[in-house]
Design a protein around this motif. Sequence first.
Motif, PDB file in Angstrom:
ATOM      1  N   VAL A 178      -8.923   6.963   7.433  1.00 35.80           N
ATOM      2  CA  VAL A 178      -9.230   8.312   6.944  1.00 35.80           C
ATOM      3  C   VAL A 178      -8.020   8.908   6.260  1.00 35.80           C
ATOM      4  CG1 VAL A 178      -9.866  10.629   7.653  1.00 35.80           C
ATOM      5  CG2 VAL A 178     -10.988   8.703   8.686  1.00 35.80           C
ATOM      6  N   GLU A 223       2.334   2.216  -3.190  1.00 37.92           N
ATOM      7  CA  GLU A 223       1.391   2.707  -4.175  1.00 37.92           C
ATOM      8  C   GLU A 223       0.903   4.118  -3.876  1.00 37.92           C
ATOM      9  OE1 GLU A 223      -2.189   0.070  -5.425  1.00 37.92           O
ATOM     10  OE2 GLU A 223      -2.798   1.884  -4.387  1.00 37.92           O
ATOM     11  N   MET A 224       1.157   4.582  -2.629  1.00 38.24           N
ATOM     12  CA  MET A 224       0.631   5.890  -2.233  1.00 38.24           C
ATOM     13  C   MET A 224       1.210   6.992  -3.103  1.00 38.24           C
ATOM     14  SD  MET A 224       0.874   5.659   1.873  1.00 38.24           S
ATOM     15  CE  MET A 224      -0.196   4.607   2.824  1.00 38.24           C
ATOM     16  N   THR A 250      -7.311  -1.035   1.628  1.00 38.68           N
ATOM     17  CA  THR A 250      -6.796  -1.050   3.002  1.00 38.68           C
ATOM     18  C   THR A 250      -7.701  -0.206   3.902  1.00 38.68           C
ATOM     19  OG1 THR A 250      -4.642  -1.037   1.967  1.00 38.68           O
ATOM     20  CG2 THR A 250      -4.709  -0.803   4.341  1.00 38.68           C
ATOM     21  N   MET A 287      -5.668   7.355   4.703  1.00 43.07           N
ATOM     22  CA  MET A 287      -5.454   6.759   3.378  1.00 43.07           C
ATOM     23  C   MET A 287      -6.444   7.299   2.368  1.00 43.07           C
ATOM     24  SD  MET A 287      -4.193   3.012   4.052  1.00 43.07           S
ATOM     25  CE  MET A 287      -2.692   2.824   4.955  1.00 43.07           C
ATOM     26  N   LEU A 317      -8.774   6.281  12.032  1.00 43.78           N
ATOM     27  CA  LEU A 317      -8.040   7.470  11.611  1.00 43.78           C
ATOM     28  C   LEU A 317      -7.024   7.125  10.530  1.00 43.78           C
ATOM     29  CD1 LEU A 317      -8.070  10.408  12.264  1.00 43.78           C
ATOM     30  CD2 LEU A 317      -6.288  10.057  13.907  1.00 43.78           C
ATOM     31  N   LEU A 318      -6.405   5.947  10.646  1.00 46.27           N
ATOM     32  CA  LEU A 318      -5.470   5.519   9.604  1.00 46.27           C
ATOM     33  C   LEU A 318      -6.207   5.366   8.279  1.00 46.27           C
ATOM     34  CD1 LEU A 318      -2.549   4.755   9.152  1.00 46.27           C
ATOM     35  CD2 LEU A 318      -3.127   2.414   9.652  1.00 46.27           C
ATOM     36  N   ASN A 330      -4.744   1.451  -1.567  1.00 48.19           N
ATOM     37  CA  ASN A 330      -5.065   2.414  -0.522  1.00 48.19           C
ATOM     38  C   ASN A 330      -6.518   2.306  -0.092  1.00 48.19           C
ATOM     39  OD1 ASN A 330      -2.757   3.694  -0.003  1.00 48.19           O
ATOM     40  ND2 ASN A 330      -3.281   5.617  -0.992  1.00 48.19           N
ATOM     41  N   GLY A 373      -8.040   4.377  16.326  1.00 47.78           N
ATOM     42  CA  GLY A 373      -6.747   4.468  15.661  1.00 47.78           C
ATOM     43  C   GLY A 373      -6.833   3.913  14.255  1.00 47.78           C
ATOM     44  N   CYS A 374      -7.435   2.731  14.123  1.00 53.20           N
ATOM     45  CA  CYS A 374      -7.598   2.136  12.791  1.00 53.20           C
ATOM     46  C   CYS A 374      -8.440   3.036  11.898  1.00 53.20           C
ATOM     47  CB  CYS A 374      -8.266   0.769  12.903  1.00 53.20           C
ATOM     48  SG  CYS A 374      -7.211  -0.472  13.600  1.00 53.20           S
ATOM     49  N   LEU A 381       1.649  10.416   9.890  1.00 55.10           N
ATOM     50  CA  LEU A 381       1.221  10.115   8.522  1.00 55.10           C
ATOM     51  C   LEU A 381       0.458  11.292   7.936  1.00 55.10           C
ATOM     52  CD1 LEU A 381       0.958   8.010   6.297  1.00 55.10           C
ATOM     53  CD2 LEU A 381      -1.079   7.184   7.396  1.00 55.10           C
ATOM     54  N   PHE A 382      -0.477  11.836   8.742  1.00 56.95           N
ATOM     55  CA  PHE A 382      -1.299  12.937   8.251  1.00 56.95           C
ATOM     56  C   PHE A 382      -0.446  14.152   7.914  1.00 56.95           C
ATOM     57  CE2 PHE A 382      -5.700  11.657   9.223  1.00 56.95           C
ATOM     58  CZ  PHE A 382      -6.331  12.360   8.239  1.00 56.95           C
ATOM     59  N   THR A 433       0.828  -1.201   0.000  1.00 53.32           N
ATOM     60  CA  THR A 433       0.000   0.000   0.000  1.00 53.32           C
ATOM     61  C   THR A 433       0.863   1.253   0.000  1.00 53.32           C
ATOM     62  OG1 THR A 433      -1.449  -1.296   1.392  1.00 53.32           O
ATOM     63  CG2 THR A 433      -1.991   0.997   1.147  1.00 53.32           C
ATOM     64  N   MET A 479      -8.118   1.485  20.021  1.00 55.16           N
ATOM     65  CA  MET A 479      -7.563   0.770  18.866  1.00 55.16           C
ATOM     66  C   MET A 479      -8.473   0.962  17.655  1.00 55.16           C
ATOM     67  SD  MET A 479      -6.850  -3.192  18.321  1.00 55.16           S
ATOM     68  CE  MET A 479      -8.302  -3.344  17.307  1.00 55.16           C
ATOM     69  N   PHE A 531       2.708   2.415  13.739  1.00 59.07           N
ATOM     70  CA  PHE A 531       1.327   2.027  14.025  1.00 59.07           C
ATOM     71  C   PHE A 531       1.264   0.560  14.429  1.00 59.07           C
ATOM     72  CE2 PHE A 531      -2.890   0.567  12.858  1.00 59.07           C
ATOM     73  CZ  PHE A 531      -3.689   1.561  13.382  1.00 59.07           C
ATOM     74  N   MET A 587      -0.069  -2.716  22.425  1.00 56.76           N
ATOM     75  CA  MET A 587      -1.369  -2.541  23.065  1.00 56.76           C
ATOM     76  C   MET A 587      -2.062  -3.871  23.294  1.00 56.76           C
ATOM     77  SD  MET A 587      -4.193  -0.239  21.448  1.00 56.76           S
ATOM     78  CE  MET A 587      -4.635   1.230  22.170  1.00 56.76           C
ATOM     79  N   MET A 638       0.394   4.709  18.820  1.00 60.05           N
ATOM     80  CA  MET A 638      -0.487   4.444  17.681  1.00 60.05           C
ATOM     81  C   MET A 638      -1.077   5.735  17.137  1.00 60.05           C
ATOM     82  SD  MET A 638      -3.009   1.317  18.113  1.00 60.05           S
ATOM     83  CE  MET A 638      -4.515   1.592  17.283  1.00 60.05           C
ATOM     84  N   ASP A 639      -1.600   6.561  18.068  1.00 60.76           N
ATOM     85  CA  ASP A 639      -2.187   7.822  17.628  1.00 60.76           C
ATOM     86  C   ASP A 639      -1.131   8.706  16.968  1.00 60.76           C
ATOM     87  OD1 ASP A 639      -4.656   7.169  18.437  1.00 60.76           O
ATOM     88  OD2 ASP A 639      -4.585   8.232  20.343  1.00 60.76           O
ATOM     89  N   VAL A 646      -0.315   7.929  13.410  1.00 60.87           N
ATOM     90  CA  VAL A 646      -1.278   8.427  12.423  1.00 60.87           C
ATOM     91  C   VAL A 646      -1.118   9.924  12.234  1.00 60.87           C
ATOM     92  CG1 VAL A 646      -3.668   8.436  11.735  1.00 60.87           C
ATOM     93  CG2 VAL A 646      -2.832   6.610  13.117  1.00 60.87           C
ATOM     94  N   LEU A 706      -9.650  -1.410   7.171  1.00 63.09           N
ATOM     95  CA  LEU A 706      -9.467  -0.752   8.469  1.00 63.09           C
ATOM     96  C   LEU A 706     -10.798  -0.271   9.035  1.00 63.09           C
ATOM     97  CD1 LEU A 706      -6.240   1.257   7.723  1.00 63.09           C
ATOM     98  CD2 LEU A 706      -6.493  -0.456   9.471  1.00 63.09           C
TER      99      LEU A 706
END
Lengths: 156, 113, 492, 122
Positions: free
Chosen positions: C184, B47-48, C216, C186, C181-182, C213, C178-179, D50-51, B44, C175, D20, D27, D43-44, D47, C220
């Motif tokens: 979002v 590919e981003m 995934t 992507m 937001l990840l 993307n 978190g998933c 990443l953002f 993934t 958790m 992550f 966790m 974890m937070d 992300v 998620l």
Amino acid sequence: MPLSRRTERRGGGTAIEDQIVRITSRLVAPFIQVYGIYVILHGHLSPGGSFSGGAIFGASLVLVALSFNLETGAKQISHQLASGLESGGAFGFILTGLIAIAIGGNFLANRAAGFPMGQAGELFSAGAILIITVFVGIKVASTIVTLFYTIIEGEE
Amino acid sequence: MIYFLAVIIFIILTLFLRFVIGIEPRTIVIFYLLGLIIFFFSFTVAEMPAFGSPDNPTFNEVPQRYLESGVSETGAVNIVSSVIIDYRAFDTLGEATVLFVAIAAVIATIKAH
Amino acid sequence: MGIADHFPALIVVVLFAAAFLSPLLYRYAEKISAPFVIASLLLSLLMSIALLVQVQQFGPVFYHMGGWPPPWGIEFSADPIRVYILIVVTAVSLWIFLYALRDLKHELKKEVIGWYYTLYSILVGSMAGIALTNDLFNLFVLMEICAISACAIISIKEDRECLEASFKYLILSAMGTGCFLLGVAMIYMATGYLNYSFIQAALAEAIVHYPLNIFTAAALFIVAFGTKAALFPLHVWLPDAHASAPTPSSAMLSGLVIKIYAFALFLMFYHVFPRGMLTTIPLNEIILWMAALGTMFGSVYAMIQTDLKKMLAFSSIGQISYIFMGIGFHHDLALVGAFYHIMVHAITKALLFMTAGVIIYSTGVRKISDLAGIGRILPLTMLAFTIGSASMVGIPGTGGLISKWYLALSALEIGRPLFVLVILASSLLNAIYYMPIVINAFMHQEDFIHEVRPVPRYMLASLIVGMFFVIVTGFFSRPVVTLLEQAAILLF
Amino acid sequence: MEILTGIIDNYYYMVAIILFVIGMYTMLTHANMIKKVIAMNIMDTSVFLLFVAIGYTHGAQAPIIKEGADIIYVNPLPGALMLTGIVVAVSVTAYALSLVVKIYRFYETCDYDEICEIRSLE
């Protein structure tokens, strides 16, 4: 008199009472507070804003409480005042949004509702942004202090 | 050939982890599962949209309007501020609410026990 | 512009404002703090009903926060299905709150009751927001508000099991977020938008360039909402949390909170991902099979429980799976069944938890085996339990039948008769663990040995309201079903 | 090899994903509750990383507008979103820590396995 000694705190924990730490933190705290207020007020002009400024301001109170003891710290901002400020800060935010509805915009509108915009780049500009920043800043500062005291009290 | 090599490396790694370092078998399994997840994610990631490139899909009309007319539309020079407190003010209301909830939850938990 | 145009925002804001003010009110004017919260809940219920009328007359409503149009600002949207969920949320939470007023007095310490009101109205407000919002990041913020307040109304009880249960719930739901937001991140990376409608339009093109993307992100999202809504293999937090919480919290969590996440997953599938995507990758199939396993295992686990509230909690896992099944079928009748089930199960499970609360309050009994003969001492309570369990099983005359009927009908229509068998079998399993309690309660020969406290009239009144609505949803389902059918057809 | 160059180009994203997974692993497998809370933060934060990386452009500056100058600015939206995200993470952490404080008071331990043991003995 020894320079540093460990004293018994309520509930059996110990706090370091150190002359150097005390005097330094007392000296530094007002400057930190002024800096916090600066960051809050200049949120729309420079990096920072409500959360950062509020956290800085709250941290100064926490610093005083840590270097003295809890009672001295608690005198600076009482529980009732803190929770009143929290409710007030959050409610003020909503109130600003509702005022926008009342004067003819959508909820939380700024320019569309007719808040005075001022000259971009000056301190008193950007209408509702400044008002909301101040409210959220107050709220964040009191939140940090309340969280600190509540969790400390819970440990007793 | 390359598969054969991969299997050999896999077996050696497993034996190494188990007997040289002395990790529990359960942990080794979890370790491999994580490796597998990262392996899948790496496709993934490959590919981003390229990192830092100005023609990413994210640089569309949204940040353009923020940057071009943000100052005149909101009056704030700091565009991040104008986004969080004006364009997306409801998120910030949610943020204030989260702080309030955290306080309420902490006080309720501490006082109740 | 009249005030009616601002209803989508005001429904949420009124509840938040009430929450911000209620700690102050509880400190300085304790007597009016509960009526104040009731007034805010009632106000938002009335506004939701007004919104429904508005939506039915003039079509979907879009509200731009701050006056900024969608890709730049946050948008709230109200279509018939969302407003229907909104009404269910506000109405059921108002009813549970009326029950809670009396019940909390003996379950919580006096000084935390004010904070309970605060947490409760924020919880309702965030659920209303989740139903209305049209923006992915706003959904994240509201979900986090919902998660913290849902955990807090568990840990507020003075009991160490509650602490552990809410810690477990908090960690797993963190958790989940978190998933989410990840996911979002992507989607934002591939499309550059956060608004549902814009994403849906942009994804049709982006899926060609960045398919992995998007896939995934979809996976998620399933993990995130599955964890939060207790989809079968991800349900581990639910039994502890729902069983140990104070009764009104259990009713709220089992009745509404898990469903709002199932609804959010529905929004992702039908409003965020493009139409064609669900057929190219078998996301539906995954959800369908997880749900089918969930209906079975939830019932099987419920059967072996000895604690009444724990049994009800496990039964929720089975029942939420029906809703996921309805989403997974990808058919309009199935959606009608799923959404009808959201309402029916919210009312029924809240009623059952309330009866459990009344039984615990009155006799202190929590074990199922000790309930024998209780029907003669608390006849009205056990009548409510009987009606509630009849609806869980799906006996004609109760709302539970209607939703299962629609689900089975759509399973036949898309040519998957296996799932009709699943629905039938799980109904049978439901009957196996609910009916013995009812039969033992009324038919048992020996006398009930435990001490009995008189039940306050206030609690009984809430039970009667619940019974009334369970039967109304069974006999007069037509208007709601028509509303849902019209709304569901638009989605395909 | 195309995949490898893709990963090397997007090393920021890859680091975020690895963080992550580390956070998720800690966790779900560690018994210590404080470690669980820390893992939640990792974890937070991954992300958030990443953002923020999504919003970056090579050679761009922070989005504080200077009149008249011809500057490329970074995308302000992810940064703004992550400010909110950080506050949310702080709130969750505060609440989780207060729960840990209370659980420690009851059981004198932060270890989940030990708590299960104590409970099964009772």
